[in-house]
Design an enzyme around this catalytic site. Structure first.
Site, PDB file in Angstrom:
ATOM      1  N   ASN A 187      32.482  59.204  27.622  1.00 56.20           N
ATOM      2  CA  ASN A 187      32.829  59.230  26.131  1.00 56.20           C
ATOM      3  C   ASN A 187      32.266  60.416  25.550  1.00 56.20           C
ATOM      4  OD1 ASN A 187      34.307  56.934  26.288  1.00 56.20           O
ATOM      5  ND2 ASN A 187      32.543  55.431  25.511  1.00 56.20           N
TER       6      ASN A 187
ATOM      7  N   HIS B  50      21.999  49.639  19.577  1.00 58.72           N
ATOM      8  CA  HIS B  50      23.005  48.622  19.970  1.00 58.72           C
ATOM      9  C   HIS B  50      23.099  48.271  21.498  1.00 58.72           C
ATOM     10  CE1 HIS B  50      26.805  46.390  19.345  1.00 58.72           C
ATOM     11  NE2 HIS B  50      27.464  47.237  20.085  1.00 58.72           N
TER      12      HIS B  50
ATOM     13  N   GLY C 111      43.076  52.685  18.991  1.00 54.12           N
ATOM     14  CA  GLY C 111      43.164  51.407  19.522  1.00 54.12           C
ATOM     15  C   GLY C 111      42.703  50.257  19.076  1.00 54.12           C
TER      16      GLY C 111
HETATM   17  P1  NAI Z   1      40.417  50.797  22.850  1.00 54.53           P
HETATM   18  O1  NAI Z   1      40.663  51.148  24.285  1.00 54.53           O
HETATM   19  O2  NAI Z   1      41.257  49.823  22.295  1.00 54.53           O
HETATM   20  O3  NAI Z   1      41.029  52.286  21.968  1.00 54.53           O
HETATM   21  C1  NAI Z   1      40.385  53.514  22.318  1.00 54.53           C
HETATM   22  C2  NAI Z   1      41.202  54.364  22.076  1.00 54.53           C
HETATM   23  O4  NAI Z   1      40.734  55.871  22.058  1.00 54.53           O
HETATM   24  C3  NAI Z   1      42.616  54.380  22.787  1.00 54.53           C
HETATM   25  O5  NAI Z   1      43.662  54.389  22.000  1.00 54.53           O
HETATM   26  C4  NAI Z   1      42.506  55.797  23.627  1.00 54.53           C
HETATM   27  O6  NAI Z   1      43.823  56.288  23.690  1.00 54.53           O
HETATM   28  C5  NAI Z   1      41.867  56.558  22.475  1.00 54.53           C
HETATM   29  N1  NAI Z   1      41.301  57.812  23.223  1.00 54.53           N
HETATM   30  C6  NAI Z   1      40.828  58.005  24.282  1.00 54.53           C
HETATM   31  N2  NAI Z   1      40.544  59.240  24.499  1.00 54.53           N
HETATM   32  C7  NAI Z   1      40.764  59.887  23.532  1.00 54.53           C
HETATM   33  C8  NAI Z   1      40.911  61.280  22.865  1.00 54.53           C
HETATM   34  N3  NAI Z   1      40.285  62.116  23.806  1.00 54.53           N
HETATM   35  N4  NAI Z   1      41.118  61.606  21.898  1.00 54.53           N
HETATM   36  C9  NAI Z   1      41.680  60.584  20.931  1.00 54.53           C
HETATM   37  N5  NAI Z   1      41.523  59.241  21.223  1.00 54.53           N
HETATM   38  C10 NAI Z   1      41.507  58.941  22.643  1.00 54.53           C
HETATM   39  O7  NAI Z   1      38.912  50.507  22.764  1.00 54.53           O
HETATM   40  P2  NAI Z   1      38.382  49.769  21.533  1.00 54.53           P
HETATM   41  O8  NAI Z   1      38.191  48.382  21.482  1.00 54.53           O
HETATM   42  O9  NAI Z   1      38.903  50.338  20.067  1.00 54.53           O
HETATM   43  O10 NAI Z   1      36.851  50.385  21.607  1.00 54.53           O
HETATM   44  C11 NAI Z   1      36.554  51.937  21.002  1.00 54.53           C
HETATM   45  C12 NAI Z   1      35.485  52.388  21.428  1.00 54.53           C
HETATM   46  O11 NAI Z   1      34.356  51.724  20.432  1.00 54.53           O
HETATM   47  C13 NAI Z   1      34.445  51.951  22.806  1.00 54.53           C
HETATM   48  O12 NAI Z   1      33.684  53.021  23.092  1.00 54.53           O
HETATM   49  C14 NAI Z   1      33.948  50.720  22.451  1.00 54.53           C
HETATM   50  O13 NAI Z   1      32.658  50.550  23.531  1.00 54.53           O
HETATM   51  C15 NAI Z   1      33.339  50.884  21.218  1.00 54.53           C
HETATM   52  N6  NAI Z   1      33.016  49.896  20.220  1.00 54.53           N
HETATM   53  C16 NAI Z   1      31.805  49.833  19.476  1.00 54.53           C
HETATM   54  C17 NAI Z   1      31.141  48.841  18.863  1.00 54.53           C
HETATM   55  C18 NAI Z   1      29.946  49.079  18.080  1.00 54.53           C
HETATM   56  O14 NAI Z   1      29.341  48.059  17.632  1.00 54.53           O
HETATM   57  N7  NAI Z   1      29.526  50.306  17.849  1.00 54.53           N
HETATM   58  C19 NAI Z   1      32.080  47.876  18.636  1.00 54.53           C
HETATM   59  C20 NAI Z   1      33.173  47.706  19.504  1.00 54.53           C
HETATM   60  C21 NAI Z   1      33.610  48.631  20.095  1.00 54.53           C
HETATM   61  C1  2OP Z   2      30.080  44.879  20.832  1.00 60.11           C
HETATM   62  O1  2OP Z   2      29.138  44.834  20.577  1.00 60.11           O
HETATM   63  C2  2OP Z   2      31.162  46.340  22.694  1.00 60.11           C
HETATM   64  O2  2OP Z   2      29.499  47.369  21.352  1.00 60.11           O
HETATM   65  C3  2OP Z   2      30.735  46.387  21.553  1.00 60.11           C
HETATM   66  O3  2OP Z   2      31.119  44.072  20.846  1.00 60.11           O
END
Ligand code: NAI
Ligand code: 2OP
Length: 317
Positions: free
Chosen positions: A102, A182, A18
């Site tokens: 998740n 976080h 994603g």
């Molecule tokens: P997104 O929705 O753009 O991408 C998530 C992807 O995971 C999608 O393409 C989806 O098809 C895929 N997916 C879902 N279930 C799956 C499975 N069982 N197997 C393989 N792929 C699967 O979301 P984005 O923006 O990429 O965020 C992803 C995650 O990262 C979210 O949980 C978000 O909250 C987290 N995040 C964490 C951050 C941090 O600081 N740790 C910062 C930004 C996002």
């Molecule tokens: C952020 O901090 C959503 O964890 C994500 O942007």
């Protein structure tokens, strides 16, 4: 894998293609760090994005192979796996709903990495970050040095960016430390924040620093509000790639990452953001700063929040 030689290619798999995953692949390829396999559940999507990136590769003159797959087994041979698959919190979804949804994605991914890439280092990005990193570590059974959560570098770069905007100075000269989970209880540490060695308190009032620290805590939510759907991804992907690069090229960076604590800072059996030395051995050292009672109380409060989420998920048993 022999490091430090340009003719030896590393392999990184990114689970979840994603917004964060695809940009992680982009930055890795652009820096010429490794071949990348993008893995996602959506048929054709990781293959399409990988092919698009492969077609961009000749323009950045670095080479590198990008492939896509719908099969977790494609992590085989990875030096590093970046775990980004997961849902963001949607309207009407409780924190517990997000935790469970998740966790159901992280568990099978961790089992697959354990089976197909048993020597890999893992950078977890999926939220809620500290709990998902703990879950990945627990399910994989990997040594604690090889599973890390990405958040501290992101939260620190947000603090740096906001300070740079306020000061009208380069963010590159600003060094900042944000510890803790976080979430709302993360702990920005102005005492360890400098502009090229000058304590930030020499340049800004305590009130302005406190306001910028609060904006940092709200940094993810501010972007969610602006985007209206989805959450931040450029800075998160770049932050994950900083970690991948530190591991692959043995940089021994001193950066905040979410790691397993076993008594450090008075916390144990949970993942939370603390300063570590990050290199080819993964978590090579946890750096225990002498915190003031107030800073330590903030970190321990944040630890309690993470511990209660872990208990909620019942991953600790
Ligand atoms: P997104 O929705 O753009 O991408 C998530 C992807 O995971 C999608 O393409 C989806 O098809 C895929 N997916 C879902 N279930 C799956 C499975 N069982 N197997 C393989 N792929 C699967 O979301 P984005 O923006 O990429 O965020 C992803 C995650 O990262 C979210 O949980 C978000 O909250 C987290 N995040 C964490 C951050 C941090 O600081 N740790 C910062 C930004 C996002
Ligand atoms: C952020 O901090 C959503 O964890 C994500 O942007």
């Amino acid at each position: 894998m022999e490091r430090g030689r340009v003719d030896v290619k590393s392999q990184v798999s990114v689970i979840g293609a994603g917004n964060v995953g695809a940009n992680t692949a982009l930055y890795i390829a652009e820096r010429g760090l490794a071949d990348v396999t993008l893995i996602d559940i959506v048929e054709g999507m990781p293959q399409g994005k990988a092919l698009d990136l492969q077609q961009a590769a000749p323009l950045w003159h670095k080479g590198g192979r990008l492939t896509g797959s719908n099969d977790f087994a494609a992590v085989a041979g990875s030096d590093v796996v970046v775990m980004t698959a997961g849902f963001p919190r949607k309207p009407g979804m409780s924190r517990t709903d997000l935790l469970k949804a998740n966790a159901d994605i992280v568990r099978p991914a961790a089992e697959a990495v354990k089976k197909h890439a048993p020597k890999a280092f893992v950078v977890v990005v999926t939220n809620p970050l500290d709990v998902m990193a703990y879950l990945f570590w627990k399910v994989s059974g990997f040594p604690k040095q090889r599973v890390l959560g990405m958040a501290g570098i992101l939260d620190s770069t947000r603090f740096r960016a906001f300070l740079a905007m306020e000061l009208g100075m380069s963010g590159a000269d600003i060094h900042a430390m944000v510890l803790g989970g976080h979430g709302d209880s993360m702990v920005p540490l102005p005492r360890f924040t400098t502009v090229n060695g000058i304590p930030v308190g020499e340049l800004l009032s305590a009130d302005r620093i406190a306001a910028i620290a609060q904006r940092t805590r709200d940094g993810g939510a501010e972007i969610v509000k602006l985007l209206k759907s989805g959450s931040a991804y450029y800075a998160p992907a770049m932050s994950a790639v900083e970690m991948v690069e530190a591991i692959l090229t043995d940089q021994k960076r001193l950066v905040p990452c979410s790691v397993l604590l076993e008594g450090e800072y008075g916390l144990r059996d949970l993942f939370i953001g603390v300063p570590i030395v990050l290199g080819a051995g993964g978590v090579e050292k946890i750096v225990e700063l002498k915190l003031t009672p107030e800073e330590l109380a903030g970190l321990q409060k944040s630890g309690q929040d993470v511990a209660s989420s872990i208990a909620e998920l019942q991953v600790g048993v």
